[in-house]
Design a protein around this motif. Sequence first.
Motif, PDB file in Angstrom:
ATOM      1  N   UNK A 120       0.844  -1.252  -0.053  1.00 33.44           N
ATOM      2  CA  UNK A 120       0.127   0.021   0.039  1.00 33.44           C
ATOM      3  C   UNK A 120       0.839   1.250  -0.178  1.00 33.44           C
ATOM      4  N   UNK A 121       2.036   1.035   0.298  1.00 33.22           N
ATOM      5  CA  UNK A 121       2.983   2.277   0.339  1.00 33.22           C
ATOM      6  C   UNK A 121       3.440   2.709  -1.034  1.00 33.22           C
ATOM      7  N   UNK A 122       2.731   3.376  -1.825  1.00 35.06           N
ATOM      8  CA  UNK A 122       3.105   3.605  -3.223  1.00 35.06           C
ATOM      9  C   UNK A 122       2.725   5.077  -3.432  1.00 35.06           C
ATOM     10  N   UNK A 123       3.562   5.644  -4.583  1.00 28.84           N
ATOM     11  CA  UNK A 123       3.995   6.991  -4.522  1.00 28.84           C
ATOM     12  C   UNK A 123       2.185   7.857  -4.837  1.00 28.84           C
ATOM     13  N   UNK A 124       1.231   6.915  -5.646  1.00 30.29           N
ATOM     14  CA  UNK A 124       0.042   7.548  -5.650  1.00 30.29           C
ATOM     15  C   UNK A 124      -0.742   7.674  -4.267  1.00 30.29           C
ATOM     16  N   UNK A 125      -0.542   6.544  -3.490  1.00 28.53           N
ATOM     17  CA  UNK A 125      -1.279   6.665  -2.203  1.00 28.53           C
ATOM     18  C   UNK A 125      -0.730   7.678  -1.216  1.00 28.53           C
ATOM     19  N   UNK A 126       0.532   7.853  -1.158  1.00 26.27           N
ATOM     20  CA  UNK A 126       1.358   9.156  -0.402  1.00 26.27           C
ATOM     21  C   UNK A 126       0.759  10.251  -0.776  1.00 26.27           C
ATOM     22  N   UNK A 127       0.581  10.554  -2.101  1.00 25.61           N
ATOM     23  CA  UNK A 127       0.211  11.710  -2.805  1.00 25.61           C
ATOM     24  C   UNK A 127      -1.370  12.175  -2.051  1.00 25.61           C
ATOM     25  N   UNK A 128      -1.930  11.077  -2.217  1.00 23.73           N
ATOM     26  CA  UNK A 128      -3.357  11.250  -1.469  1.00 23.73           C
ATOM     27  C   UNK A 128      -3.188  11.529  -0.062  1.00 23.73           C
ATOM     28  N   UNK A 129      -2.659  10.781   0.539  1.00 21.94           N
ATOM     29  CA  UNK A 129      -2.407  10.524   2.147  1.00 21.94           C
ATOM     30  C   UNK A 129      -1.863  12.222   2.454  1.00 21.94           C
ATOM     31  N   UNK A 130      -0.886  12.704   1.796  1.00 18.96           N
ATOM     32  CA  UNK A 130      -0.296  13.928   2.288  1.00 18.96           C
ATOM     33  C   UNK A 130      -1.315  15.156   1.668  1.00 18.96           C
TER      34      UNK A 130
END
Length: 230
Positions: A120-130
Amino acid sequence: MDWNLKELKENVLRKHGKPAYASLTPCLNSIVERQEFARYHYHEAKELMQSYMDDSYPEMELFRLVFTGSGPQREELEENKFRARAHIVGCVQSLHSVSDILAHVIYYAFDLSHAKKDRDISLGKIRKWLGANQNFKEIKEGLDQLVDHDDYNYLCALANYSKHRSIVSLSFNFNLRRSGAEMKELVFPSFTYDAQCFRARSVNDFLESEFNRETRLVFEIGNTINKLLR
C-alpha cells in the motif's frame, strides 16, 4: 544542492524511535544507490558509443556501417550497441525506481500508519495521504512537480514497456541537415504504451535531462522533509 541524510535519520530516531529509523535507513541508502547506478549506467553507455558519435568518426562511414556494413567492424558495432542497451535499460530502471523509494522514505520519515500492508506504500497513495493534511502541503507540491511532468510520464512508459512487454530498442538517427557530431544521435524509437503514443527521443538528451530534473526535485523534497522534522 545537498540533502543531509544524517540529519534526517537522527531526527527520525529522536521523534519516532528505532523501528521507524530501521525502516527508513535502507530506503535512504537505496535512493542514493539508485541515483548512482543511473549515473554509472548512463556514462558507461555513452562511453561505449562515443567513438561512433564524435567528430572523429566520419558520418558517411557510420551510415555505411549501420545500413550496409558487415565483417569485424559491424560485429564490433553491434556488440557495443548491445552492451550500451544493457546499461541504458539499467539507467532507465534505476531512475524509475527512485520516486517509488522516495514514497517509502516519506512514509517512514513521518511514521505514517495509513498502509494496511507494505504494497500500500505507493507514490499515488502517499500523494493522496499527504494531500489530506495541510502540514504536508510543501512535500505534496514537490511530488506533484516530480510526477506531473511529460518526461516522468515518458520514463514510466519506457520502464514499464521494457519490463512487461519488450525492451525498447536503440537506433541511430542521421540528420542530413546537420554536420559533424550533431548529425548523429542514438534514439529511442517511437512506441505505444497504455493507449498513448510516445515519439522517438534522443537517448542522451532525455536521460541527462530527466536525471538532472529528478535529482533536483528529490533533493528539494528531501530538504523539506528535514525542515518539517526539526
